[in-house]
Design an enzyme around this catalytic site. Structure first.
Site, PDB file in Angstrom:
ATOM      1  N   PHE A  62      -7.742   4.560   2.629  1.00 27.13           N
ATOM      2  CA  PHE A  62      -6.854   3.981   3.463  1.00 27.13           C
ATOM      3  C   PHE A  62      -5.470   3.999   3.405  1.00 27.13           C
ATOM      4  O   PHE A  62      -5.236   3.805   2.037  1.00 27.13           O
ATOM      5  CB  PHE A  62      -7.295   2.368   3.485  1.00 27.13           C
ATOM      6  N   ASP A  63      -4.304   4.298   4.083  1.00 27.36           N
ATOM      7  CA  ASP A  63      -3.272   4.081   3.861  1.00 27.36           C
ATOM      8  C   ASP A  63      -2.826   2.574   3.766  1.00 27.36           C
ATOM      9  O   ASP A  63      -3.731   1.704   4.288  1.00 27.36           O
ATOM     10  CB  ASP A  63      -2.449   4.668   4.985  1.00 27.36           C
ATOM     11  N   GLY A  64      -1.663   2.073   3.370  1.00 30.97           N
ATOM     12  CA  GLY A  64      -1.549   0.478   3.252  1.00 30.97           C
ATOM     13  C   GLY A  64      -0.797   0.238   4.452  1.00 30.97           C
ATOM     14  O   GLY A  64      -1.308  -0.188   5.457  1.00 30.97           O
TER      15      GLY A  64
END
Length: 311
Positions: A177-179
């Site tokens: 996941f990206d943030g």
């Protein structure tokens, strides 16, 4: 005495959508249908349907989300090995704008590859995303941007899958996941756009003790984390990663505290401070990578990493 008729169900284990992690995928996300899609655009629906019917016994090649679905199936097997009565499983649903007439090839392809999918929804000439909530879908993967935007507007975690040639990674299931604007809200991104990097850093320092808002994939990530907690870290068939452009020194603490507040355990976190994500993704070899930045998606694709954009 009259015999009570039994429902006609498949041999695939039926999951309870109230407890399962329901993932809906479109046919172009799970299979490579780019040639057929081009035919549809150039020659029309009738020619496309004739082609699919004529090739109904010819399996479609795997698409970008194929390995992700296979790995989710592997997780189910490991869960049921330790607890045959467990209901908190992955439940995969194929949701398609194909007509039922052209859907036979889709069903035959899933059977050919041994995919544990029993629910197929063929919704011709309709916005198929209207059925997501009724199926309890927690994540929707599509190769159509309009579908993804419609799903997000309906409050369903969704991402746009880009068709690419990918190598099927081995198990366990690895999800990256990206943030900001993916797991978290885009509040800091907005500050960055308005006030620059220094303004964003000052904002993060001032808000360090305040958890960030929820991003579009937070609900999916939390349910994934819930399944992850059924296993010890050493024996888990799931590994989750945070790979963010944030600086660890200036913006990392709030991200970690937010994950802790949510009860979401991430196996590994990489604070890249704006550096390209492609090389670290190539090392992780995830089954799917979620990001809101198209440049990051392109960098992942260049490394052969299955990618999904969160618009």
């Amino acid at each position: 005495f009259f015999a009570i008729p039994q429902p006609l169900v498949s041999s695939v284990l039926q999951k309870d959508p109230c407890e399962a992690l329901v993932i809906a995928v479109t046919t172009r996300a799970i299979f490579n249908l780019e040639k057929e899609h081009t035919l549809y655009l150039e020659k029309g629906k009738e020619e496309y349907t004739r082609h699919q019917q004529a090739n109904q016994d010819k399996p479609l090649p795997p698409g970008t989300a194929f390995a992700f679905i296979q790995a989710a199936q592997y997780v189910n097997e490991k869960i049921l090995e330790s607890n045959p009565a467990e209901k908190d499983l992955f439940d995969i649903l194929v949701l398609s704008n194909n007509s039922p007439e052209s859907g036979v090839r889709i069903i035959n392809s899933t059977k050919h590859y041994g995919l544990e999918i029993s629910k197929f929804c063929f919704v011709s000439d309709e916005d198929s995303t209207q059925y997501l909530k009724s199926h309890g879908v927690k994540l929707f993967l599509s190769a159509d941007r309009i579908d993804v935007c419609n799903a997000l507007r309906r409050g369903v975690s969704a991402a746009l899958v880009f068709q690419q040639q990918v190598q099927a990674p081995s198990t366990p299931l690895r999800v990256v996941f990206d943030g900001d604007a993916v797991l978290f809200s885009d509040e800091t991104d907005q500050v960055f756009q308005e006030q620059g990097l220094e303004g964003a850093v000052q904002y993060e320092r001032a808000m360090e003790a305040v958890p960030m808002g929820e991003g579009p994939l937070k609900a999916f990530a939390v349910h994934l984390g819930k399944i992850r907690k059924k296993f010890s870290q050493e024996k888990s068939p799931i590994r989750t990663y945070l790979v963010t452009a944030r600086s660890g020194r200036d913006m990392g603490v709030r991200a970690i505290k937010t994950l802790r507040e949510w009860g979401l355990t991430i196996d590994e976190a990489f604070f890249m401070d704006g550096a390209p994500k492609g090389p670290i993704l190539a090392q992780i070899q995830p089954h799917i990578f979620f990001d809101d930045g198209l440049h990051n998606i392109q960098g992942a694709q260049d490394m052969g990493v299955p990618s999904a954009w969160v618009p």
